[in-house]
Scaffold this active site. Structure first.
Site, PDB file in Angstrom:
ATOM      1  CD  GLU A 139      20.669   8.757  20.537  1.00  0.00           C
ATOM      2  OE1 GLU A 139      20.590   9.291  19.436  1.00  0.00           O
ATOM      3  OE2 GLU A 139      20.615   7.301  20.450  1.00  0.00           O
ATOM      4  CD  GLU A 163      12.838   5.511  19.500  1.00  0.00           C
ATOM      5  OE1 GLU A 163      13.036   4.925  18.672  1.00  0.00           O
ATOM      6  OE2 GLU A 163      13.628   6.951  20.120  1.00  0.00           O
ATOM      7  CB  SER A 203      17.735  -3.106  19.026  1.00  0.00           C
ATOM      8  OG  SER A 203      18.162  -2.356  19.361  1.00  0.00           O
ATOM      9  N   GLY A 218      16.930   3.321  14.225  1.00  0.00           N
ATOM     10  CA  GLY A 218      17.624   3.912  14.319  1.00  0.00           C
ATOM     11  C   GLY A 218      19.141   3.135  12.982  1.00  0.00           C
ATOM     12  CG  ASN A 265      16.714   9.292  14.468  1.00  0.00           C
ATOM     13  OD1 ASN A 265      17.370  10.285  14.235  1.00  0.00           O
ATOM     14  ND2 ASN A 265      16.523   9.146  16.059  1.00  0.00           N
ATOM     15  CE  LYS A 314      19.500   7.036  17.357  1.00  0.00           C
ATOM     16  NZ  LYS A 314      19.416   6.095  17.848  1.00  0.00           N
ATOM     17  N   GLY A 372      20.132   0.870  20.790  1.00  0.00           N
ATOM     18  CA  GLY A 372      20.916   1.642  19.862  1.00  0.00           C
ATOM     19  C   GLY A 372      21.889   0.036  20.739  1.00  0.00           C
TER      20      GLY A 372
HETATM   21  P1  PGA Z   1      18.307   2.046  16.971  1.00  0.00           P
HETATM   22  O1  PGA Z   1      17.688   3.274  17.452  1.00  0.00           O
HETATM   23  O2  PGA Z   1      17.523   1.291  16.196  1.00  0.00           O
HETATM   24  O3  PGA Z   1      19.390   2.050  16.336  1.00  0.00           O
HETATM   25  O4  PGA Z   1      18.159   0.915  18.449  1.00  0.00           O
HETATM   26  C1  PGA Z   1      16.842   3.989  17.588  1.00  0.00           C
HETATM   27  C2  PGA Z   1      15.676   4.661  17.468  1.00  0.00           C
HETATM   28  O5  PGA Z   1      17.031   5.842  18.436  1.00  0.00           O
HETATM   29  O6  PGA Z   1      15.385   5.604  17.855  1.00  0.00           O
END
Ligand code: PGA
Length: 253
Positions: free
Chosen positions: A96, A166, A211, A232, A10, A12, A172
């Site tokens: 988000e 998640e 993460s 992400g 993803n 974003k 993040g």
């Molecule tokens: P991240 O995001 O791997 O940066 O923690 C995961 C996501 O939001 O799908």
């Protein structure tokens, strides 16, 4: 032979066109890796990502979609247009979207239905906040997100739905759930999907997100209830994405 795992990235609101060219360069070896691969770029980049990913067997999806098919909804992107562009799936209910854009379960339910009716697969995201976890509300929150978000979906669409668990506190933040923590929650979700929502065993696919990176992916993906990862930050570079797919590949052998 073990089932193939999923590695979905993803992106974003990251990457410009030049980054897409860079990402897809030198990924030729990804084609041989046994895992389901997907990427969600920004919507404006869907056509370019679809073109560049075609020889590599990577599915391209949207990060979000409108709950309505057509009409006066300024700024929205319809599932019809996403499908027409050649995307095969869309995320719905990413944390988000839920937290920054206040999307509630009933709206997300409409989005799921809009996407499924346009032949798009749905990656439906769920997860609890840190506060909810600390109050021991995790499973109640997840059940509500599932029962309301997937309300009245006809059975024939069940095989087009993938879940992504998640935990909001892990997205993040670098603070990853332990493989045991994630596996335990996935097992509860799996039981709920089978027993309450009448999904068959094969229809329940649950990705873990929060993460995930090459250094922790093997331990997470080795857990029996974790079917893949929604990634992400660590999906932004081609070499990291390739590395994640290699890890998934070794687990499918
Ligand atoms: P991240 O995001 O791997 O940066 O923690 C995961 C996501 O939001 O799908």
């Amino acid at each position: 032979m073990a089932k193939e795992k999923y590695i979905y990235g993803n992106w974003k609101m990251n990457h410009l066109k030049s980054d897409l060219y860079e990402f897809f360069e030198d990924l030729a070896s990804i084609l041989e890796l046994k895992c389901h691969k997907g990427i969600t770029p920004q919507s404006l980049h869907l056509p370019l990502a679809i073109e560049l990913s075609r020889p590599l067997g990577i599915q391209i999806g949207a990060q979000n979609c409108s709950h309505k098919k057509v009409g006066a909804f300024t700024g929205e992107i319809s599932t019809k247009a996403i499908f027409e562009a050649g995307a095969t799936f869309t995320l719905v209910g990413h944390s988000e979207r839920r937290h920054l854009f206040f999307e509630k379960n009933d709206l997300l339910n409409e989005k799921v239905k809009a996407a499924l009716s346009e032949n798009l697969e749905v990656v439906f995201c769920i997860g609890e906040t840190l506060e909810e976890r600390q109050k021991n509300q995790t499973f109640d929150v997840l059940k509500k997100q599932l029962s309301e978000g997937l309300k009245d979906i006809p059975k024939e669409f069940f095989s087009k739905i993938i879940l992504a668990y998640e935990p909001v506190w892990a997205i993040g933040t670098g603070q990853v759930a332990t493989p045991e923590q994630a596996d335990e929650t996935h097992q509860l979700i799996r039981q709920y999907m089978e027993n309450e929502l009448q999904f068959s065993k094969e229809e329940v696919i649950i990705l873990y997100g929060g993460s995930v990176k090459p250094s922790n992916a093997k331990d997470l993906l080795s857990m029996s209830n974790i079917d893949g990862a929604l990634v992400g930050g660590a999906s932004l570079k081609g070499q990291d994405f390739l590395e994640l797919c290699k890890i998934a590949h070794t687990l499918a052998l």
